[in-house]
Scaffold this motif. Structure first.
Motif, PDB file in Angstrom:
ATOM      1  N   GLN A   1       0.813  -1.210   0.000  1.00 12.79           N
ATOM      2  CA  GLN A   1       0.000   0.000   0.000  1.00 12.79           C
ATOM      3  C   GLN A   1       0.853   1.270   0.000  1.00 12.79           C
ATOM      4  N   LEU A   2       2.094   1.167   0.433  1.00 13.99           N
ATOM      5  CA  LEU A   2       2.975   2.346   0.422  1.00 13.99           C
ATOM      6  C   LEU A   2       3.228   2.839  -1.005  1.00 13.99           C
ATOM      7  N   ASN A   3       3.038   1.966  -1.992  1.00 15.74           N
ATOM      8  CA  ASN A   3       3.189   2.363  -3.390  1.00 15.74           C
ATOM      9  C   ASN A   3       2.157   3.417  -3.791  1.00 15.74           C
ATOM     10  N   ASP A   4       1.046   3.449  -3.092  1.00 10.07           N
ATOM     11  CA  ASP A   4       0.006   4.445  -3.377  1.00 10.07           C
ATOM     12  C   ASP A   4       0.288   5.778  -2.689  1.00 10.07           C
ATOM     13  N   VAL A   5       1.266   5.787  -1.781  1.00  8.85           N
ATOM     14  CA  VAL A   5       1.554   6.985  -0.990  1.00  8.85           C
ATOM     15  C   VAL A   5       2.856   7.660  -1.423  1.00  8.85           C
ATOM     16  N   TYR A   6       3.868   6.847  -1.737  1.00  6.32           N
ATOM     17  CA  TYR A   6       5.212   7.379  -2.003  1.00  6.32           C
ATOM     18  C   TYR A   6       5.687   7.001  -3.404  1.00  6.32           C
ATOM     19  N   ASP A   7       6.559   7.829  -3.955  1.00  8.33           N
ATOM     20  CA  ASP A   7       7.167   7.513  -5.251  1.00  8.33           C
ATOM     21  C   ASP A   7       8.261   6.463  -5.061  1.00  8.33           C
ATOM     22  N   ASN A   8       8.767   5.927  -6.164  1.00 14.70           N
ATOM     23  CA  ASN A   8       9.749   4.844  -6.101  1.00 14.70           C
ATOM     24  C   ASN A   8      11.031   5.247  -5.380  1.00 14.70           C
ATOM     25  N   ALA A   9      11.490   6.475  -5.580  1.00 16.18           N
ATOM     26  CA  ALA A   9      12.715   6.921  -4.918  1.00 16.18           C
ATOM     27  C   ALA A   9      12.528   6.946  -3.398  1.00 16.18           C
ATOM     28  N   THR A  10      11.383   7.402  -2.948  1.00 18.97           N
ATOM     29  CA  THR A  10      11.106   7.431  -1.508  1.00 18.97           C
ATOM     30  C   THR A  10      10.956   6.009  -0.968  1.00 18.97           C
ATOM     31  N   LEU A  11      10.306   5.145  -1.729  1.00 14.04           N
ATOM     32  CA  LEU A  11      10.169   3.749  -1.303  1.00 14.04           C
ATOM     33  C   LEU A  11      11.526   3.053  -1.212  1.00 14.04           C
ATOM     34  N   LEU A  12      12.416   3.368  -2.141  1.00 17.67           N
ATOM     35  CA  LEU A  12      13.768   2.811  -2.070  1.00 17.67           C
ATOM     36  C   LEU A  12      14.454   3.273  -0.787  1.00 17.67           C
TER      37      LEU A  12
END
Length: 168
Positions: free
Chosen positions: A18-29
């Motif tokens: 669900q974090l994919n709906d909140v943050y962009d890929n760079a932030t998720l990395l």
């Protein structure tokens, strides 16, 4: 192949999909790498062996031929307790300073005794891994899936091997 005990630890981020709906890929990395690095450092410091990184998860073994079963179990409990504390408190503060909120983890631990754990080389050619075949390896993952936010769920064998009071 060889039969030998091991303590299996599976740690991952709760709700990472669900974090994919909140943050962009760079932030998720950034988030995932921070959580995994914390797990890696704490587990290595506590005597663990990082067996595998899987997405947002870290799979760790504790134990070995020169480590008693109870010591390996205690090492796993110490490492996962410290990791959970860091994520819930110190790392949460760092994340919040960067605008990242609601990051939590879940951990599962189980102990597989000598007779229940078979070590072997899996794979083929240059793509191989020395790992275990054991119900208890799988149980650690199931314990993790039942853990609450920033919680640790352990199998019954863990309490017995660590020599802890059942109320622990």
């Amino acid at each position: 192949t060889e039969n030998h005990y091991i303590v299996n630890v599976f740690m991952d981020m709760k709700g990472s999909t669900q974090l994919n709906d909140v943050y962009d890929n760079a932030t998720l990395l950034y988030i995932t790498n921070t959580v995994q690095r914390a797990a890696i450092h704490v587990c290595l410091w506590s005597g663990g062996h990082i067996q595998r990184l899987m997405g947002d998860a870290v799979f760790v073994y504790f134990g070995g031929k020169t480590v008693s079963k109870s010591e390996a179990t205690r090492q796993a409990l110490m490492a996962t307790s410290m990791f959970t504390y860091f994520i819930k408190n110190d790392i949460a503060e760092i994340f919040e300073e960067d605008g990242v909120e609601n990051i939590s983890t879940r951990t599962g631990i189980d102990f597989g005794d000598d007779k229940d754990t078979l070590w072997g080389t899996f794979g083929t050619g240059n793509i191989i891994e020395l790992t275990t075949q054991s119900k208890h390896t799988s149980i650690a993952c199931h314990c993790q899936s039942n853990a609450p936010k920033n919680g640790i769920v352990v199998g019954d064998n863990v309490i017995e091997q660590a020599g802890l009071d059942p109320t622990f």
